[in-house]
Scaffold this motif. Sequence first.
Motif, short mmCIF file in Angstrom:
data_model
loop_
_atom_site.label_atom_id
_atom_site.label_comp_id
_atom_site.label_asym_id
_atom_site.label_seq_id
_atom_site.Cartn_x
_atom_site.Cartn_y
_atom_site.Cartn_z
N HIS A 1 -17.86 -10.33 -65.82
CA HIS A 1 -17.56 -8.94 -66.01
C HIS A 1 -17.96 -8.14 -65.02
CE1 HIS A 1 -16.91 -9.74 -70.51
NE2 HIS A 1 -17.90 -10.84 -70.30
N ASN A 2 -18.45 -8.68 -64.10
CA ASN A 2 -18.70 -8.29 -62.59
C ASN A 2 -18.67 -9.12 -61.55
OD1 ASN A 2 -20.03 -6.45 -60.69
ND2 ASN A 2 -21.57 -5.55 -61.98
N PRO A 3 -17.82 -9.54 -60.89
CA PRO A 3 -17.96 -10.32 -59.86
C PRO A 3 -18.89 -10.13 -58.69
CG PRO A 3 -15.64 -9.94 -60.57
CD PRO A 3 -16.55 -9.03 -61.13
N ARG A 4 -19.34 -8.84 -58.67
CA ARG A 4 -20.08 -8.26 -57.38
C ARG A 4 -21.38 -8.33 -57.63
NH1 ARG A 4 -18.98 -5.64 -53.00
NH2 ARG A 4 -20.63 -3.80 -53.56
N ILE A 5 -21.98 -8.93 -59.01
CA ILE A 5 -23.44 -8.55 -59.42
C ILE A 5 -24.31 -9.61 -58.63
CG2 ILE A 5 -23.15 -10.27 -61.43
CD1 ILE A 5 -24.70 -7.70 -62.95
N ILE A 6 -25.24 -9.36 -58.37
CA ILE A 6 -26.25 -10.11 -57.96
C ILE A 6 -27.04 -10.84 -59.28
CG2 ILE A 6 -28.52 -10.61 -56.40
CD1 ILE A 6 -26.02 -9.62 -54.83
N TYR A 7 -27.14 -12.27 -59.43
CA TYR A 7 -27.45 -12.75 -60.34
C TYR A 7 -28.85 -13.66 -59.89
CZ TYR A 7 -27.64 -15.76 -64.65
OH TYR A 7 -27.71 -16.28 -65.84
N ALA A 8 -29.75 -13.24 -60.52
CA ALA A 8 -31.08 -13.60 -60.15
C ALA A 8 -31.91 -14.28 -61.44
CB ALA A 8 -32.17 -12.62 -59.77
N ALA A 9 -32.55 -15.50 -61.18
CA ALA A 9 -33.27 -16.09 -62.24
C ALA A 9 -34.68 -16.51 -61.75
CB ALA A 9 -32.52 -17.30 -62.61
N GLY A 10 -35.69 -16.31 -62.63
CA GLY A 10 -36.96 -16.74 -62.22
C GLY A 10 -37.14 -18.03 -63.41
N THR A 11 -37.83 -19.11 -62.62
CA THR A 11 -37.99 -20.24 -63.64
C THR A 11 -39.40 -20.68 -63.38
OG1 THR A 11 -37.14 -22.02 -62.04
CG2 THR A 11 -35.68 -20.76 -63.89
N GLY A 12 -39.83 -21.66 -64.16
CA GLY A 12 -41.08 -22.51 -64.07
C GLY A 12 -40.93 -23.46 -62.95
N GLN A 13 -39.95 -24.33 -62.99
CA GLN A 13 -40.04 -25.60 -61.83
C GLN A 13 -38.49 -25.40 -61.07
OE1 GLN A 13 -42.94 -26.22 -64.96
NE2 GLN A 13 -40.83 -26.12 -65.42
N GLY A 14 -37.79 -24.63 -61.21
CA GLY A 14 -36.56 -24.45 -60.36
C GLY A 14 -35.56 -24.86 -61.35
N GLU A 15 -34.25 -24.74 -60.71
CA GLU A 15 -33.34 -24.63 -61.55
C GLU A 15 -32.43 -25.88 -61.65
OE1 GLU A 15 -30.58 -22.05 -62.64
OE2 GLU A 15 -32.43 -21.07 -62.64
N ARG A 16 -33.02 -27.03 -60.93
CA ARG A 16 -32.40 -28.35 -60.96
C ARG A 16 -33.57 -29.28 -61.05
NH1 ARG A 16 -30.70 -25.52 -57.02
NH2 ARG A 16 -32.27 -25.90 -55.49
N GLY A 17 -33.29 -30.66 -61.60
CA GLY A 17 -34.36 -31.68 -61.89
C GLY A 17 -34.62 -31.88 -63.12
#
Length: 405
Positions: A119-135
Amino acid sequence: MTAVMQGVRVLEVAEHTFVPAASALLADWGADVIKIEHVERGDAMRGLASTGVVSVSGDVHVLLEHSNRGKRSLGLDLTSPDGLDVLYRIAATSDVFLTNKLPRVRAKLGIGEDDIRAHNPRIIYAAGTGQGERGPDADRGSYDSLAFWSRSGVAVGTMRPEYEYVPVPPAPGFGDSLGASVIAGGIMGALFHRERTGEAPTVDVSLLGTGLWAMGQALALSLQQGVPWTARPGSEPRLNPLVEEYLTSDGHWLAFCCLQAGRYWPPMCEVIGRPDLVTDPRFADHAALIANNADARDILRKAFAQRSLAQWRDLLADFSGQWTVVQDTLQVADDPQTVANGYVQECRTASGTPFRLAAAPVQFDHAPAAPRRAPAFNEHGDEILADLGLDLDAVLDLKIRGVVS
């Protein structure tokens, strides 16, 4: 202060402190932050009655204010197709999408990176997690007391060997607030990159990664020497007597960090009224001070115990070495440097109740950011929906069906 984020819209789907505090900083710096809250209960922080350390009481929920100042609130049901459609419409007008939902929850709700960017190709996508996005633990929830404090080595780094317990974080949201600063900086860098290249990066920050960065020098030394980083026992003296804490007669602590002991020993002798010690062969130079550190420390301990903090402030005013008073949170709020630099700011609730908050740690053009209050739950719902072009009948229909608050 120059509102460096003015004209930037941030869409937040997050709760508690870690991620919301990041957009609170961006709001302080001028961003328009739209906070999406659970359609019935709002941000879980609104119902928090205790931090596990102290109770949250009084007319102002200061923990909520810390991480949600300056935002606009919309209660929205993201489990409904119509609620998701509203979210997508807001995303289409936003520069940043910010969330702390776990990867599996994002996928289930339809708010993953691909979903939002459709819906918005120019949007900055930001995520905060506990232990990271992988693993293996990417989809496991956490808190700053776990991922930042315990898992990253911070707790062990502060654990005194003579005490048989794990120290707790020094403040509620301690790692959360530090991590939020990292997220805010990452988002600003991503926006700069987008302006320069047209590419919209993804921002990924975790509490574990922030903890590792905070322990970065200790980690590097540990990896180099093959020895885990631990705190020295409290009874074990430092080698440098001018890198130490000393107690005054009225129960206050003075902290010194004069790394060049030989250079600062003569002026210290003048401060404590012992000029005879300058020529004492035990303290002739840096090496001698280190070799005789116990004697030097004992002399300083007895000297500082003879006068009050106020007296030592006067005597140390012109001391060329590095020192400070060990202060609690009430003392530092009234510290002349805190006041002069605006590091604590006045704020008021919608009803006019005054309270004070820590200011954003970055200032632009020599002025602190003045925080605005946090929103009431769904305070700006009608306003945000009207901005999307929804008329009164459409909004009432969404309210009747429980899509919006």
